[in-house]
Write an enzyme that holds these catalytic residues in place. Structure first.
Site, PDB file in Angstrom:
ATOM      1  N   SER A  66     -17.258 -63.586 -88.403  1.00 54.93           N
ATOM      2  CA  SER A  66     -18.380 -64.000 -87.555  1.00 54.93           C
ATOM      3  C   SER A  66     -19.220 -62.808 -87.133  1.00 54.93           C
ATOM      4  O   SER A  66     -18.709 -61.688 -86.995  1.00 54.93           O
ATOM      5  CB  SER A  66     -17.823 -64.677 -86.304  1.00 54.93           C
ATOM      6  N   LYS A  70     -11.651 -62.389 -84.694  1.00 54.25           N
ATOM      7  CA  LYS A  70     -12.226 -62.250 -86.032  1.00 54.25           C
ATOM      8  C   LYS A  70     -12.164 -60.791 -86.492  1.00 54.25           C
ATOM      9  O   LYS A  70     -11.917 -60.502 -87.665  1.00 54.25           O
ATOM     10  CB  LYS A  70     -13.659 -62.778 -86.046  1.00 54.25           C
ATOM     11  N   TYR A  76     -13.058 -64.531 -78.894  1.00 54.21           N
ATOM     12  CA  TYR A  76     -13.348 -65.088 -80.214  1.00 54.21           C
ATOM     13  C   TYR A  76     -13.711 -63.976 -81.205  1.00 54.21           C
ATOM     14  O   TYR A  76     -13.139 -63.878 -82.298  1.00 54.21           O
ATOM     15  CB  TYR A  76     -14.486 -66.119 -80.111  1.00 54.21           C
TER      16      TYR A  76
HETATM   17  N1  UFG Z   1     -29.023 -72.541 -76.587  1.00 54.16           N
HETATM   18  C1  UFG Z   1     -29.834 -73.098 -75.615  1.00 54.16           C
HETATM   19  N2  UFG Z   1     -29.490 -74.342 -75.123  1.00 54.16           N
HETATM   20  C2  UFG Z   1     -28.403 -75.029 -75.557  1.00 54.16           C
HETATM   21  C3  UFG Z   1     -27.591 -74.445 -76.568  1.00 54.16           C
HETATM   22  C4  UFG Z   1     -27.926 -73.196 -77.063  1.00 54.16           C
HETATM   23  O1  UFG Z   1     -30.819 -72.511 -75.194  1.00 54.16           O
HETATM   24  O2  UFG Z   1     -28.154 -76.133 -75.047  1.00 54.16           O
HETATM   25  C5  UFG Z   1     -29.381 -71.219 -77.115  1.00 54.16           C
HETATM   26  C6  UFG Z   1     -28.297 -70.190 -76.901  1.00 54.16           C
HETATM   27  O3  UFG Z   1     -28.420 -69.612 -75.643  1.00 54.16           O
HETATM   28  C7  UFG Z   1     -28.569 -69.223 -78.055  1.00 54.16           C
HETATM   29  C8  UFG Z   1     -29.116 -70.117 -79.170  1.00 54.16           C
HETATM   30  O4  UFG Z   1     -29.517 -71.327 -78.507  1.00 54.16           O
HETATM   31  O5  UFG Z   1     -29.560 -68.330 -77.682  1.00 54.16           O
HETATM   32  C9  UFG Z   1     -28.081 -70.461 -80.209  1.00 54.16           C
HETATM   33  O6  UFG Z   1     -26.908 -70.949 -79.557  1.00 54.16           O
HETATM   34  P1  UFG Z   1     -25.662 -71.565 -80.335  1.00 54.16           P
HETATM   35  O7  UFG Z   1     -24.673 -71.980 -79.276  1.00 54.16           O
HETATM   36  O8  UFG Z   1     -26.145 -72.592 -81.288  1.00 54.16           O
HETATM   37  O9  UFG Z   1     -25.116 -70.359 -81.191  1.00 54.16           O
HETATM   38  P2  UFG Z   1     -24.646 -68.887 -80.714  1.00 54.16           P
HETATM   39  O10 UFG Z   1     -25.696 -67.934 -81.202  1.00 54.16           O
HETATM   40  O11 UFG Z   1     -24.287 -68.835 -79.301  1.00 54.16           O
HETATM   41  O12 UFG Z   1     -23.258 -68.766 -81.500  1.00 54.16           O
HETATM   42  C10 UFG Z   1     -23.181 -68.490 -82.860  1.00 54.16           C
HETATM   43  C11 UFG Z   1     -21.936 -69.185 -83.422  1.00 54.16           C
HETATM   44  C12 UFG Z   1     -20.677 -68.607 -82.818  1.00 54.16           C
HETATM   45  C13 UFG Z   1     -20.671 -67.117 -82.981  1.00 54.16           C
HETATM   46  C14 UFG Z   1     -21.924 -66.513 -82.433  1.00 54.16           C
HETATM   47  C15 UFG Z   1     -21.981 -65.054 -82.740  1.00 54.16           C
HETATM   48  O13 UFG Z   1     -21.993 -70.563 -83.185  1.00 54.16           O
HETATM   49  O14 UFG Z   1     -19.546 -69.147 -83.464  1.00 54.16           O
HETATM   50  O15 UFG Z   1     -23.069 -67.100 -83.029  1.00 54.16           O
HETATM   51  O16 UFG Z   1     -22.486 -64.371 -81.687  1.00 54.16           O
HETATM   52  F1  UFG Z   1     -19.626 -66.576 -82.335  1.00 54.16           F
END
Ligand code: UFG
Length: 324
Positions: free
Chosen positions: A116, A144, A140
């Site tokens: 990841s 990894k 997490y």
């Molecule tokens: N976001 C919102 N509102 C929501 C959900 C998400 O604004 O309801 C934003 C988050 O703050 C982030 C972006 O959308 O800025 C993407 O969020 P995700 O939760 O879809 O994905 P992440 O970037 O947090 O996580 C991804 C993977 C993880 C991994 C991570 C690595 O899903 O498994 O990248 O940093 F660990």
């Protein structure tokens, strides 16, 4: 070629399993169905069980010769890993070690690992290339990083060749909508935005609007899950041909803000997305964008579905037709 795919009933694992089978690979899926879906397996061979069950693994490896293990089975929620690190170290590290031991004991020579972008933590430079320092900021990401390190030691000591892929934001679904993303609960941005547009859930909250980005919301690099699948196949072929181990960052090298995703979903679906602006979510880096030159150069990887429109179109179609 015979391949054991753990977590092959999950989101990325199921797309990968389907892709491998389309290339003529004989696939056996090992999945405990705790988060995966039976429907995602199609007519592939499914063994329902835990990849940390040493006895089950011994039986599986004894009854058939596997050329490689492709390991997806893991817990993947950053927030949950902070609250329950024990659960994460057990599944993502202990169980992986049991699986690696079984592979080595039964003469399996190749191991593909679902890593990841979380191994990097806060980026020190962008785009994030493979040699970027690894400083994970949550359990997490730690699990990894440890997985990758165990693999490096197992190559040195036991000759187990491996390929680790650090995914940035996996998104999109199979083009024919036969399989797709289905998390319970769903936390990923793109399905949440589309479901909000369809009125399937309350308005989306944008987590943070005061980041140092072009519109104040976080920037992420979205990569199509079917492009991830092709990278796994190419990576496995590469380590088999070259007898080496490699790590690759998989992304599109293009970042979009949360607000840009909302606008793009409105364009693709023709529906307004109800949303409100909210506070930052703890642990979110402002910008994550992958450098993908190594995967392109070494593997000939061509992430041709990872443009935002294709990702959102496939995600929208899946949301309309989803069967699980
Ligand atoms: N976001 C919102 N509102 C929501 C959900 C998400 O604004 O309801 C934003 C988050 O703050 C982030 C972006 O959308 O800025 C993407 O969020 P995700 O939760 O879809 O994905 P992440 O970037 O947090 O996580 C991804 C993977 C993880 C991994 C991570 C690595 O899903 O498994 O990248 O940093 F660990």
């Amino acid at each position: 070629m015979n391949v054991l795919i753990t977590g092959g009933a999950g989101y990325i694992g199921s797309h990968c399993s389907r892709y491998f089978r389309a290339q003529g690979v004989d696939v056996t899926i090992l999945d405990d169905l705790s988060e995966g879906h039976r429907e995602a397996v199609g007519d592939a061979r499914l063994v329902v069980g835990d990849c940390g069950d040493g006895e089950l693994l011994s039986r599986l490896f004894a009854e058939k010769t596997y050329d490689a293990v492709v390991h997806f089975a893991a817990f993947t929620s950053v927030g949950e890993s902070v609250a329950e690190p024990r659960k994460y170290f057990h599944n993502n590290v202990e169980n992986m070690l049991t699986l690696m031991n079984a592979a080595v004991d039964h003469g399996v020579g190749y191991f593909v690992f679902s890593s990841s972008a979380a191994v990097f933590g806060e980026p020190a430079e962008l785009p994030i290339r493979e040699d970027h320092p690894q400083r994970p900021i949550n359990p997490y990401g730690e699990t990894k990083m440890i997985g990758e390190r165990m693999l490096a030691d197992y190559e040195r000591a036991y000759g187990l060749h491996s390929c680790s892929f650090r995914y940035f934001n996996a998104a999109g679904d199979a083009e024919d909508s036969a399989i797709g993303e289905s998390h319970q609960p769903e936390t990923h941005l793109i399905p949440l935005v589309i479901q909000a547009a369809l009125g399937k859930r309350p308005p989306l909250t944008v987590f943070g609007t005061d980041y140092d980005t072009r519109d104040g919301s976080c920037i992420r690099d979205y990569v199509h899950v079917e492009d991830l699948a092709s990278a796994h196949y190419l990576g496995l072929r590469y380590i088999m041909e070259h007898g080496t181990s490699e790590q690759f960052n998989l992304g599109s090298e293009t970042g979009f803000t949360v607000l840009e995703i909302i606008q793009a979903v409105e364009k693709v679906t023709g529906l307004p997305v109800p949303y409100s602006l909210g506070a930052r979510r703890a642990g979110d880096p402002a910008v994550l964008v992958a450098g993908n030159a190594k995967a392109k150069d070494l593997l000939g990887w061509d992430p041709k579905k990872s443009d935002l429109e294709t990702i959102l179109r496939d995600a929208y179609h899946w949301e309309l037709k989803r069967t699980y």
